[in-house]
Write a protein that holds these residues in place. Structure first.
Motif, PDB file in Angstrom:
ATOM      1  N   ARG A 296       0.827  -1.200   0.000  1.00 35.15           N
ATOM      2  CA  ARG A 296       0.000   0.000   0.000  1.00 35.15           C
ATOM      3  C   ARG A 296       0.868   1.260   0.000  1.00 35.15           C
ATOM      4  O   ARG A 296       0.530   2.258  -0.636  1.00 35.15           O
ATOM      5  CB  ARG A 296      -0.933  -0.008   1.208  1.00 35.15           C
TER       6      ARG A 296
ATOM      7  N   HIS B 112      -7.042   2.523  -3.793  1.00 32.90           N
ATOM      8  CA  HIS B 112      -8.423   2.725  -3.350  1.00 32.90           C
ATOM      9  C   HIS B 112      -9.337   1.550  -3.651  1.00 32.90           C
ATOM     10  O   HIS B 112     -10.548   1.651  -3.457  1.00 32.90           O
ATOM     11  CB  HIS B 112      -8.974   4.007  -3.957  1.00 32.90           C
TER      12      HIS B 112
ATOM     13  N   ARG C  64      -8.618  -1.828   1.014  1.00 36.65           N
ATOM     14  CA  ARG C  64      -9.067  -1.036   2.155  1.00 36.65           C
ATOM     15  C   ARG C  64      -9.584  -1.929   3.269  1.00 36.65           C
ATOM     16  O   ARG C  64      -9.531  -1.555   4.439  1.00 36.65           O
ATOM     17  CB  ARG C  64     -10.163  -0.060   1.724  1.00 36.65           C
TER      18      ARG C  64
ATOM     19  N   LYS D  31      -3.316   7.529   4.140  1.00 36.05           N
ATOM     20  CA  LYS D  31      -4.456   8.352   3.734  1.00 36.05           C
ATOM     21  C   LYS D  31      -4.622   9.677   4.451  1.00 36.05           C
ATOM     22  O   LYS D  31      -5.335  10.531   3.975  1.00 36.05           O
ATOM     23  CB  LYS D  31      -5.752   7.555   3.847  1.00 36.05           C
TER      24      LYS D  31
END
Length: 125
Positions: A23, A35, A40, A90
């Motif tokens: 990631r 995404h 996630r 994020k």
């Protein structure tokens, strides 16, 4: 049973590290793949089982695990890793903040692995 839980814990720890690095690389590349739904959700599932197996072992191996300095330091490092990891993936406002958080979280992850293997808060003895 304890050896199975320990092997599961180690496997989940490696999987967590691999997923985080993957990631992080996607973040650095600015890839939209970061995404994707599975990327996630999967890390949260893996981390939940990692935490559960770690707590189970701490309670089984050390009934008063809060008296084990290496476990307390490892737990504090895990919290720092989670915070920096969230900033890296994020929450960071700029790319430079995300890069620095990613590098910091990798260093903390290496420290966590060292503490787990050596059972001492001293990094890389």
């Amino acid at each position: 049973m304890l050896s199975f839980i320990k092997e599961l814990h180690v496997t989940l720890a490696v999987l967590t590290a691999v997923l985080f690095i993957y990631r992080g690389v996607l973040m650095l590349a600015g890839s939209g793949r970061l995404h994707r739904k599975w990327l996630r959700i999967t890390p949260h599932i893996v981390d939940t089982f990692l935490l559960a197996s770690g707590l189970w072992m701490a309670i089984r191996y050390y009934s008063a695990f809060y008296y084990q300095p290496w476990l307390l330091v490892k737990l504090a490092a895990i919290v720092a890793y989670i915070v920096l990891g969230a900033i890296a993936i994020k929450r960071g406002r700029t790319k430079m903040i995300r890069i620095l958080a990613f590098l910091g979280s990798l260093l903390i992850l290496a420290y966590i692995f060292s503490v787990a293997v050596n059972k001492t808060p001293v990094p890389f003895p």
